[in-house]
Design an enzyme around this catalytic site. Structure first.
Site, short mmCIF file in Angstrom:
data_model
loop_
_atom_site.label_atom_id
_atom_site.label_comp_id
_atom_site.label_asym_id
_atom_site.label_seq_id
_atom_site.Cartn_x
_atom_site.Cartn_y
_atom_site.Cartn_z
N LYS A 54 -36.65 44.91 32.20
CA LYS A 54 -35.69 45.38 33.37
C LYS A 54 -36.21 46.17 34.50
O LYS A 54 -35.93 45.72 35.59
CB LYS A 54 -34.37 46.25 32.62
CG LYS A 54 -33.54 45.62 31.81
CD LYS A 54 -32.58 46.57 31.20
CE LYS A 54 -31.62 45.85 30.21
NZ LYS A 54 -30.60 46.46 29.63
N SER A 111 -33.40 50.82 31.14
CA SER A 111 -32.89 51.43 29.91
C SER A 111 -32.06 50.36 29.37
O SER A 111 -31.61 49.29 29.94
CB SER A 111 -32.16 52.53 30.12
OG SER A 111 -31.87 53.24 28.97
N ASP A 112 -32.12 50.29 27.87
CA ASP A 112 -31.38 49.39 27.03
C ASP A 112 -30.92 49.93 25.90
O ASP A 112 -31.63 50.59 25.37
CB ASP A 112 -32.50 48.30 26.71
CG ASP A 112 -31.43 47.11 26.04
OD1 ASP A 112 -30.37 46.43 26.88
OD2 ASP A 112 -31.38 47.01 24.73
N THR A 113 -29.74 49.83 25.41
CA THR A 113 -29.04 50.42 24.30
C THR A 113 -28.79 49.35 23.39
O THR A 113 -27.92 48.20 23.80
CB THR A 113 -27.88 51.25 24.67
OG1 THR A 113 -28.28 52.36 25.59
CG2 THR A 113 -27.38 52.18 23.52
N GLY A 137 -33.67 52.74 24.56
CA GLY A 137 -35.18 52.59 25.16
C GLY A 137 -34.97 53.23 26.81
O GLY A 137 -33.93 52.92 27.30
#
Length: 202
Positions: free
Chosen positions: A59, A79-81, A116
């Site tokens: 991203k 960020s990634d969840t 992350g």
């Protein structure tokens, strides 16, 4: 010394998430928003920790590619969840039926939330990445309660089909770990990563 006055130290949040935008404001540093439309599909077997780190970097990298030459200054944050229950990775629900399936499996049990976070220097591409994990225990819920929650519209764009910072807080019994990991932007980890770019939040 806080270096936020340096133009090269501005933050560029690679997210359209209102929740992440609210959290980035809490740091008190200058920032802009640049939405990443990165492909979130990943081939092959991958752990949740690897997945959120790969997608966070992807991203932020996508936003770096999008920036015009004169814009390439600052630190891009991706960020990634994901939610993980019994080794199944739960992302955003595809529809209300999918949200119901997720919430029915999560109710009355404990699951993990992985977030992350990646930081990339827009000028030279230097990057650092990490992740955090928090354990969340959800209250037991009846099918009727799950349907009423889905009817609020809150689950539709959330990993695991719930939002701990919204009315979803009423269905969470306990958490073990960092609250902001569940919201989707672990601020403590982010402040640690920013030190690699000589940015001190405090």
């Amino acid at each position: 010394m806080n270096t936020s006055t340096n133009l090269n130290q501005r933050l560029i949040l690679a997210s359209s998430s209102p929740r992440r935008q609210e959290l980035i404001q809490a740091l008190g540093l200058p920032y802009i928003i640049r939405v990443s439309d990165a492909d979130e599909t990943v081939e092959g077997k991958i752990t949740p920790a690897e997945l959120v780190e790969v997608l966070s970097v992807r991203k932020a990298s996508m936003v770096r590619e999008m920036l015009e030459a004169e814009e390439k200054h600052g630190i891009i944050i991706g960020s990634d969840t994901v939610v993980v229950y019994k080794d199944e990775i739960l992302g955003k629900p595809v529809d209300e039926q999918d949200a119901f399936r997720m919430l029915q499996s999560l109710q009355g049990s404990t699951h993990q939330v992985y977030s992350g976070i990646a930081c990339i220097d827009a000028s030279n591409g230097k990057h650092v990445v990490t992740h955090s994990v928090t354990h969340v225990t959800m209250k037991p819920m009846s099918d009727a309660q799950i349907l009423r929650y889905i009817a609020t519209g809150e689950p539709k764009d959330k990993a695991g089909s719930y939002a701990i910072q919204g009315i979803g807080a009423t269905i969470v019994q306990a958490i073990e770990g960092d609250y902001f990991t569940v919201v989707g932007l672990p601020l403590s980890k982010l402040s640690d990563l920013l030190l690699a770019f000589d940015i001190e939040v405090l």
